[in-house]
Design a protein around this motif. Structure first.
Motif, mmCIF file in Angstrom:
data_model
loop_
_atom_site.group_PDB
_atom_site.id
_atom_site.type_symbol
_atom_site.label_atom_id
_atom_site.label_comp_id
_atom_site.label_asym_id
_atom_site.label_seq_id
_atom_site.Cartn_x
_atom_site.Cartn_y
_atom_site.Cartn_z
ATOM 1 N N MET A 90 0.817 -1.206 0.000
ATOM 2 C CA MET A 90 0.000 0.000 0.000
ATOM 3 C C MET A 90 0.858 1.266 0.000
ATOM 4 S SD MET A 90 -2.905 1.447 -0.124
ATOM 5 C CE MET A 90 -4.021 0.076 0.122
ATOM 6 N N SER A 120 3.833 1.598 -1.230
ATOM 7 C CA SER A 120 4.435 1.782 -2.559
ATOM 8 C C SER A 120 3.423 2.349 -3.540
ATOM 9 C CB SER A 120 4.988 0.456 -3.077
ATOM 10 O OG SER A 120 3.955 -0.499 -3.246
ATOM 11 N N LYS A 121 2.149 1.927 -3.443
ATOM 12 C CA LYS A 121 1.111 2.446 -4.329
ATOM 13 C C LYS A 121 0.848 3.929 -4.054
ATOM 14 C CE LYS A 121 -1.353 -1.917 -5.082
ATOM 15 N NZ LYS A 121 -1.211 -1.962 -6.541
ATOM 16 N N SER A 145 1.552 6.818 -6.725
ATOM 17 C CA SER A 145 0.438 7.703 -7.088
ATOM 18 C C SER A 145 0.845 9.167 -6.951
ATOM 19 C CB SER A 145 -0.781 7.417 -6.207
ATOM 20 O OG SER A 145 -1.243 6.091 -6.384
ATOM 21 N N ILE A 183 0.873 0.999 -10.304
ATOM 22 C CA ILE A 183 -0.104 1.287 -9.250
ATOM 23 C C ILE A 183 -1.229 0.255 -9.259
ATOM 24 C CG2 ILE A 183 -1.840 2.948 -8.452
ATOM 25 C CD1 ILE A 183 -0.031 5.168 -9.617
ATOM 26 N N LEU A 184 -1.689 -0.122 -10.445
ATOM 27 C CA LEU A 184 -2.853 -1.006 -10.568
ATOM 28 C C LEU A 184 -2.514 -2.492 -10.409
ATOM 29 C CD1 LEU A 184 -4.591 0.745 -13.603
ATOM 30 C CD2 LEU A 184 -5.301 0.835 -11.209
ATOM 31 N N GLU A 214 -0.936 -6.081 -8.976
ATOM 32 C CA GLU A 214 -0.801 -6.671 -7.653
ATOM 33 C C GLU A 214 0.453 -7.531 -7.614
ATOM 34 O OE1 GLU A 214 -2.642 -5.911 -5.141
ATOM 35 O OE2 GLU A 214 -4.121 -4.726 -6.264
#
Length: 211
Positions: free
Chosen positions: A1, A3-4, A8, A97-98, A100
């Motif tokens: 999370m 890293s996302k 972003s 970002i998208l 997994e």
């Protein structure tokens, strides 16, 4: 999370800078891009040529990584991979970002995956990159490049795009290592902390994907 969130914020910041804060565009930008793309390099600073070609080669590397990574993802990777060849960071970061975390690879390797997994291809890309960068540094005019960087949006954003792409490789390299049964944190951090060169060495010597 974390890293996302970081990616972003990085993407939002890059978009805001690229469109609103970078130096203004110049009327001859399209002509410059055309000349760079077609090899009409007369009177163009070799440093600019080196950066332009380097970003093209780096985005090919990202496209290869995305094609392999996308096999086990819910999102389709190829639109981002193809878009990255044209817009670099603007397309790569949204995919990162998208996606997994998924350190697995299953199924047979089709022709595209075999090409993306090719050691010889990445050796060729690495040698070409090193030649372009070395030639740009040795033959280029540093002061002229700085002036162009400060006054031309295309040169400014292109340079930062290349820098950003070189720094965010670790966000996709970790899973690529695990797919090849490389469970070595020291190697991962060594590759990560040597921007671009570490990634190139890894791509040239990594074992093939198991089928």
């Amino acid at each position: 999370m974390i890293s996302k969130i970081f990616l972003s914020l990085l993407w939002i910041g890059f978009v805001i800078y690229g469109f609103f804060l970078a130096p203004p565009g110049q009327p001859d930008t399209i002509e410059l891009i055309k000349n760079l793309s077609t090899g009409n390099w007369d009177n163009i600073n070799p440093l600019i040529i080196a950066v332009f070609n380097s970003i093209g080669l780096v985005t090919v590397i990202y496209a290869n990584l995305l094609f392999i990574d996308g096999r086990e993802q819910k999102i389709v990777a190829w639109p981002f991979a193809i878009a990255s060849l044209a817009v670099g960071t603007f397309a790569v970061i949204p995919y990162l970002i998208l996606r997994e975390r998924n350190p697995k690879f299953s199924g047979e390797k089709n022709l595209l995956i075999k090409l993306a997994d090719s050691r010889l291809l990445h050796i060729f890309i690495s040698i070409t990159l090193i030649v372009f960068i070395s030639w740009g540094v040795i033959s280029g005019n540093g002061l002229d490049f700085i002036q162009e960087w400060q006054t031309r949006r295309f040169i400014n954003v292109m340079s930062l795009d290349l820098l950003c792409l070189c720094l965010i490789f670790p966000f996709i390299i970790k899973d690529d290592m695990l797919r090849r049964n490389i469970k070595n944190d020291a190697l991962f951090w060594t590759v990560s902390l040597i921007p671009l060169l570490g990634t190139l060495i890894y791509l040239c010597f990594r074992p093939s994907l198991p089928e």
